[in-house]
Motif scaffolding. Structure first.
Motif, short mmCIF file in Angstrom:
data_model
loop_
_atom_site.label_atom_id
_atom_site.label_comp_id
_atom_site.label_asym_id
_atom_site.label_seq_id
_atom_site.Cartn_x
_atom_site.Cartn_y
_atom_site.Cartn_z
N GLY A 18 -44.99 44.46 24.88
CA GLY A 18 -45.61 44.92 26.12
C GLY A 18 -44.40 44.73 27.16
N LEU A 38 -51.65 44.39 28.50
CA LEU A 38 -51.67 45.88 27.52
C LEU A 38 -51.10 45.49 26.29
CD1 LEU A 38 -51.16 48.71 30.18
CD2 LEU A 38 -53.28 48.15 28.71
N GLY A 42 -53.10 45.97 22.68
CA GLY A 42 -52.45 46.69 21.56
C GLY A 42 -52.17 45.98 20.29
N SER A 46 -54.31 46.99 17.06
CA SER A 46 -53.53 47.27 15.53
C SER A 46 -54.09 46.39 14.51
CB SER A 46 -52.05 47.11 15.83
OG SER A 46 -51.64 45.90 15.91
N SER A 84 -47.16 47.87 18.38
CA SER A 84 -48.54 48.48 18.98
C SER A 84 -48.40 48.07 20.45
CB SER A 84 -49.56 47.91 18.19
OG SER A 84 -49.67 48.28 16.83
N GLY A 85 -48.07 46.72 20.90
CA GLY A 85 -47.96 46.36 22.19
C GLY A 85 -46.78 47.34 23.05
N LEU A 88 -48.90 50.97 23.31
CA LEU A 88 -49.99 51.03 24.37
C LEU A 88 -49.63 50.91 25.77
CD1 LEU A 88 -53.02 51.35 24.54
CD2 LEU A 88 -53.07 48.73 24.56
N THR A 89 -48.46 49.90 25.99
CA THR A 89 -47.84 49.81 27.15
C THR A 89 -47.11 50.91 27.63
OG1 THR A 89 -47.65 47.58 26.83
CG2 THR A 89 -46.51 48.28 28.68
N VAL A 91 -47.64 53.96 26.99
CA VAL A 91 -48.52 55.20 27.03
C VAL A 91 -49.18 55.10 28.35
CG1 VAL A 91 -50.71 56.46 26.23
CG2 VAL A 91 -48.89 55.85 24.60
N VAL A 92 -49.95 53.87 28.52
CA VAL A 92 -50.80 53.51 29.97
C VAL A 92 -49.81 53.64 31.06
CG1 VAL A 92 -52.08 52.01 31.08
CG2 VAL A 92 -52.25 52.53 28.31
#
Length: 103
Positions: A18, A38, A42, A46, A84-85, A88-89, A91-92
């Motif tokens: 992230g 985040l 994530g 995952s 995954s981190g 997600l970071t 996207v958000v």
């Protein structure tokens, strides 16, 4: 203990991922705390989700490339949590930057 260590590795590598994502894409950055939080979420998601889907644990995904064993399990948890981190970071953070007013 064998279920706690992969979870901790996913959390740590997710938080690192992230922060990497926030540092590379400044528009998606939520600050160090937000990126870390985040990313850790994530990474944890995952590891949690992939371990419950049959045949898709992070260890089984990477074991064909790295070979079976403890090292491949650790590497797969770190890579899975980190990616995954990052995702997600990004996207958000990008959604937040599109929704928030520009000054």
């Amino acid at each position: 203990m064998e279920h706690v260590l992969p979870f901790i590795l996913s959390l740590i590598s997710g938080a690192a991922g992230g922060n990497i994502a926030g540092g590379v894409v400044n528009r998606a950055s939520l600050g160090t705390g937000g990126n870390s939080l985040l990313g850790a979420i994530g990474g944890a998601l995952s590891g949690y989700i992939l371990n419950f889907l049959p045949g898709t644990s992070t260890a089984s995904l990477f074991s064909s490339v790295l070979g079976a064993g403890t090292v491949s399990d650790v590497v797969s948890n770190v890579v899975g949590g980190g990616v995954s981190g990052i995702v997600l970071t990004l996207v958000v953070g990008l959604i937040k930057s599109m929704v928030s007013p520009r000054t």
